[in-house]
Enzyme design. Structure first.
Site, short mmCIF file in Angstrom:
data_model
loop_
_atom_site.label_atom_id
_atom_site.label_comp_id
_atom_site.label_asym_id
_atom_site.label_seq_id
_atom_site.Cartn_x
_atom_site.Cartn_y
_atom_site.Cartn_z
N LYS A 97 3.13 -10.98 1.58
CA LYS A 97 1.86 -10.95 2.10
C LYS A 97 0.93 -12.36 2.02
CE LYS A 97 0.73 -6.11 1.77
NZ LYS A 97 1.90 -5.69 1.05
N GLU A 119 -9.94 -4.51 4.05
CA GLU A 119 -9.82 -3.09 3.39
C GLU A 119 -8.28 -3.18 2.50
OE1 GLU A 119 -9.11 -3.31 6.22
OE2 GLU A 119 -6.78 -2.60 6.33
N SER A 386 11.07 -7.93 0.26
CA SER A 386 9.80 -8.38 0.59
C SER A 386 8.65 -8.56 -0.71
CB SER A 386 9.30 -7.37 1.71
OG SER A 386 9.40 -5.90 0.95
C1 LIG Z 1 2.74 -4.42 1.59
C2 LIG Z 1 4.05 -4.54 1.35
C3 LIG Z 1 5.07 -3.91 2.21
C4 LIG Z 1 4.63 -3.21 3.55
O1 LIG Z 1 3.97 -3.93 4.58
P1 LIG Z 1 4.63 -4.51 5.99
O2 LIG Z 1 3.49 -4.97 6.54
O3 LIG Z 1 5.26 -3.26 6.32
O4 LIG Z 1 5.35 -5.73 5.66
C5 LIG Z 1 6.37 -4.26 2.23
N1 LIG Z 1 6.61 -4.72 0.88
C6 LIG Z 1 5.82 -5.23 -0.12
C7 LIG Z 1 6.35 -5.74 -1.33
C8 LIG Z 1 4.48 -5.04 0.26
O5 LIG Z 1 3.68 -5.43 -0.93
#
Ligand SMILES: *Cc1c(COP(=O)(O)O)cnc(C)c1O
Length: 404
Positions: A97, A119, A386
């Site tokens: 993010k 938000e 992610s």
């Molecule tokens: C917020 C988050 C997601 C989901 O958000 P996407 O916009 O679908 O990528 C996925 N993995 C992590 C670690 C997150 O913090």
């Protein structure tokens, strides 16, 4: 970084339409403020000075490029394709993010805004945005449902320590939906001061294209890294899909490589039969949500459904419009992983590789666990890791204790 308008069938047109999906269906009071963001982003993305400043933050602050790690133990355990992990968990703040929050903060500053507003549900977007705002030198205001404020206390503390103002929203169900309305209300009343920073590839044009562009560094790096490591492109990309930003970030650089299979993994939660899931691509229908036309999990009146996932970052009843388009064009496929499969994958990666993944990312790992053994040993899969799972360890420990 790429322009938001090109001839690619996978990209949006100049009005932000990915085929029938996307656009910017907004109430009149938001039309001009969001149109200003679109105009200014178009200029910024074509400005080498803006791009340089952004790239410099990615390398000097986020710590990019992130590793493309060959998970040799996991590969041996699964038997089949080689599994590589794109290590977004190693970024500063521990997830992907920060990539788009920094881009949005820089754009806000360039537009002469003094505050970023958003938000947040679980608080992950709020923390990443508060971090970017602290660095870039902007005030930050985060709206959060009162129930989420109580549930996600550590993230509230983090945001406040980073200097953000956290507004607890007491209306209605006191969760994400009310927080969205509350934040948009404040923004609409004062768009001269505020920049609205959306946390995924969702919302009105230009956000789905803009947030994707800011995340696309993930796929550009992974493409170069896999060519270096394997001398060829991967057979599959796998990423978890909530709103869809980490997934689009990985997918974008490979869209024109038709031989590369693209798979998004959504939360099947407690199963697809009932309502305890958030499988928007799998079970959603076209509709309007949060200023976009996309696939939505909705009731007969078009109200978004209550959704569930073990991973609070992907329990969203909509999805980025580009994902809906990629599926329609047959360029990507969307599958699901249940809470139980996700917990198993979380533990498997932790034990075999010494890497604790976020529960969101564990959905992608769960699909790799299913897919890898069906492929030959010279096949290659890239999983987008992610984020890191430190935020999830107490919850997971509790769940495992209950099962014991
Ligand atoms: C917020 C988050 C997601 C989901 O958000 P996407 O916009 O679908 O990528 C996925 N993995 C992590 C670690 C997150 O913090």
């Amino acid at each position: 970084m790429t322009q938001t308008t090109t001839a690619s069938p996978y990209r949006a047109d100049e009005h932000g339409f990915f085929g029938e999906f996307g656009g910017a269906p907004l109430p009149p009071f938001l039309v001009e403020p969001i149109a200003e963001v679109a105009r200014e982003y178009a200029k910024a993305s074509a400005d080498p000075a803006f791009q340089e400043e952004y790239q410099a933050l990615l390398s000097k602050y986020v710590g990019r490029p992130s590793l493309l790690y060959f998970a040799e133990n996991l590969t041996a355990k699964l038997g089949g394709a080689k599994v590589y992990l794109k290590r977004e968990d190693l970024n500063h703040t521990g997830a992907h993010k920060i990539n788009h929050c920094l881009g949005e903060a820089l754009l806000a500053k360039r537009m002469g805004k003094t505050k970023v507003i958003a938000e947040t549900g679980a608080g992950q977007h709020g923390v990443a945005l508060a971090t970017a705002a602290a660095l870039v030198g902007l005030e930050c205001e985060i709206h959060m449902g009162a129930i989420d404020v109580a549930k996600q206390h550590p993230n509230v503390v983090r945001m406040e320590l980073l200097g953000a103002k956290v507004v607890s929203v007491e209306e209605g169900g006191k969760t994400l939906k009310e927080a969205v309305d509350s934040a948009f209300g404040v923004y609409a009343a004062n768009p001269e001061e505020y920049f609205f920073a959306i946390g995924s590839v969702v919302g009105p044009h230009p956000y789905p294209s803009m947030v994707r562009d800011f995340q696309s560094v993930v796929g550009r790096e992974a493409r170069a890294q896999v060519l270096e490591a394997e001398g060829r492109l991967p057979d599959y990309l796998i990423a978890a899909v909530g709103g869809g930003s980490n997934a689009m970030g990985l997918f974008d650089a490979f869209l024109e490589d038709e031989g590369v299979g693209i798979i998004g993994v959504e939360p099947a939660g407690e199963g697809l039969e009932g309502t305890r899931h958030a499988a928007t691509m799998t079970l959603g229908t076209p509709g309007m949500l949060h200023g976009m036309h996309t696939k939505v999990l909705q009731d007969a009146n078009g109200e978004p459904s209550a959704v569930h996932s073990i991973a609070s970052g992907i329990d969203y009843p909509g999805v980025g419009p580009q994902h809906a388009r990629l599926e329609q064009l047959g360029r990507a496929e969307y599958v699901t992983a249940t809470d139980a499969e996700t917990l198993d994958a979380f533990q498997l990666l932790t034990r075999t590789e010494g890497i604790i993944p976020a529960l969101e990312s564990s959905h992608a790992v769960a699909h790799a666990v299913k897919l890898a053994p069906t492929l030959p040993a010279d096949a290659v899969i890239i999983v987008n890791l992610s984020g890191r799972g430190d935020k999830d360890v107490d919850f997971v420990a509790e769940r495992l204790a209950q099962q014991a």
